[in-house]
Write an enzyme that holds these catalytic residues in place. Structure first.
Site, PDB file in Angstrom:
ATOM      1  N   PRO A  94       0.823  -1.221   0.000  1.00  0.00           N
ATOM      2  CA  PRO A  94       0.000   0.000   0.000  1.00  0.00           C
ATOM      3  C   PRO A  94       0.850   1.262   0.000  1.00  0.00           C
ATOM      4  CG  PRO A  94      -0.507  -1.395   1.917  1.00  0.00           C
ATOM      5  CD  PRO A  94       0.665  -2.014   1.226  1.00  0.00           C
ATOM      6  N   GLU A 122       2.073  -7.832   8.345  1.00  0.00           N
ATOM      7  CA  GLU A 122       2.443  -6.409   8.408  1.00  0.00           C
ATOM      8  C   GLU A 122       3.230  -5.960   7.185  1.00  0.00           C
ATOM      9  OE1 GLU A 122       1.513  -3.891  10.335  1.00  0.00           O
ATOM     10  OE2 GLU A 122       0.173  -5.406  11.170  1.00  0.00           O
ATOM     11  N   ARG A 160      -2.725  -7.633 -21.059  1.00  0.00           N
ATOM     12  CA  ARG A 160      -3.625  -7.265 -22.154  1.00  0.00           C
ATOM     13  C   ARG A 160      -3.038  -6.191 -23.072  1.00  0.00           C
ATOM     14  NH1 ARG A 160      -6.801  -2.914 -21.487  1.00  0.00           N
ATOM     15  NH2 ARG A 160      -8.668  -3.688 -22.546  1.00  0.00           N
ATOM     16  N   ASP A 175      -8.993   2.775 -24.911  1.00  0.00           N
ATOM     17  CA  ASP A 175      -9.522   2.540 -23.566  1.00  0.00           C
ATOM     18  C   ASP A 175      -9.377   3.784 -22.696  1.00  0.00           C
ATOM     19  OD1 ASP A 175     -10.414  -0.043 -23.661  1.00  0.00           O
ATOM     20  OD2 ASP A 175      -8.493  -0.928 -23.076  1.00  0.00           O
TER      21      ASP A 175
END
Ligand code: SAM
Length: 270
Positions: A94, A122, A160, A175
């Site tokens: 994160p 953690e 992709r 896209d």
């Protein structure tokens, strides 16, 4: 391209890569996905990959040795590097840089191999971040229980974009977020029937006027981006990607909306 995924839950990956476009790309040899059990790079009898954090605190931390050992053994049996392509060693975290379409495109263009390290608990010993990886990526500002889902997201997004993986070479070009779309959101799409429960498809789409269709798509893409992601619109404006006519049209829309809001406020006050 080859993707290696290091995890303590190898079974987690049974399924997601066995469907649709990724399955076909694997069968055609366009991509290779190899899952490795991090525990098999431990030498103690309990196959321990984690330990308590120095300094105290809750939760466990992945030890550095199995991760270094795993990555180094993967690198040792790398095929000879293909031209100028590199190997990326990615830690999912994160705390990493936000993974965006531009990053997916960069990995697809630059790499022949991506090794993913999926954390748990953690997270991983910081020496992995400092001395082993090439990139630290987050898939969003929220905390998940492990790096497996983020790794799947990244493999899917990168694969992709590789040549021949999508059926048509142009499928990914327009896209959302793409360079060809100036980083804007994609336009809405419709298919048959032209009318469903009384809701009609916009007339222009069945008019057969290619020029008008393209103009409509660009307008609704601008409008949708303005509503949902004003940050992307601001970026496109800063980069000078919008024509004068588009900028005028947006300014007019903004003024109309402001007038509407003022009317609504006056109505509610009276
Ligand atoms: N203590 C960490 C923190 O607050 O930054 C959170 C650790 S998280 C519970 C366990 C693992 O899940 C991380 O090591 C990472 O591999 C993965 N993870 C969780 N959220 C993620 C995200 N948004 N993007 C990428 N990986 C994530």
């Amino acid at each position: 391209m080859r993707f290696d995924l290091l995890t303590i839950f190898p079974e987690f990956f049974s399924g997601p890569f066995d469907f649709g476009i990724l399955k076909r790309a694997r069968q055609q040899g366009l991509i290779e996905i190899v899952i490795h059990d991090l525990r098999s790079f431990t030498f103690d009898k309990h196959h321990q990959v984690d330990d308590r954090p120095f300094g105290g605190g809750d939760g466990m931390v992945f030890k550095p040795e199995p991760i270094f050992r795993a990555v180094e053994s993967l690198l040792a049996d790398s095929p000879a590097p293909e031209s100028d392509k590199r190997t990326a060693i990615v830690l999912l975290s994160p705390q990493g840089r936000l993974f965006k379409q531009a990053e997916a495109q960069r990995l697809a263009d630059e790499c022949q191999r991506v090794i993913f390290i999926c954390g748990r608990y953690e997270g991983v010993d910081e020496r992995v971040v400092e001395h082993l990886i090439t990139d630290e990526f987050s898939i969003g500002d929220y905390v998940l229980t492990g790096g497996e889902l983020p790794a799947m997201v990244m493999v899917d997004a990168v694969a992709r974009l590789l040549p021949n993986v999508l059926g048509s070479e142009t499928s990914a070009v327009y896209d959302s977020f793409s360079v060809a779309s100036d980083g804007l959101l994609d336009c809405p799409h419709y298919t048959r029937p032209a009318e469903f429960r009384g809701w009609r498809v916009p007339d222009v789409l069945i008019s057969g006027h290619h020029g008008e269709v393209a103009k409509w798509r660009r307008r609704v893409s601008l409008e949708k981006t303005r509503q949902m992601r004003p940050d992307l619109l601001a970026q496109a404006l800063r980069q000078g990607s919008l024509s004068n006519a588009e900028q005028r049209w947006l300014a007019e829309r903004e003024q109309e909306l402001q007038e509407l809001q003022t009317d609504l406020k006056q109505d509610s006050e009276s």
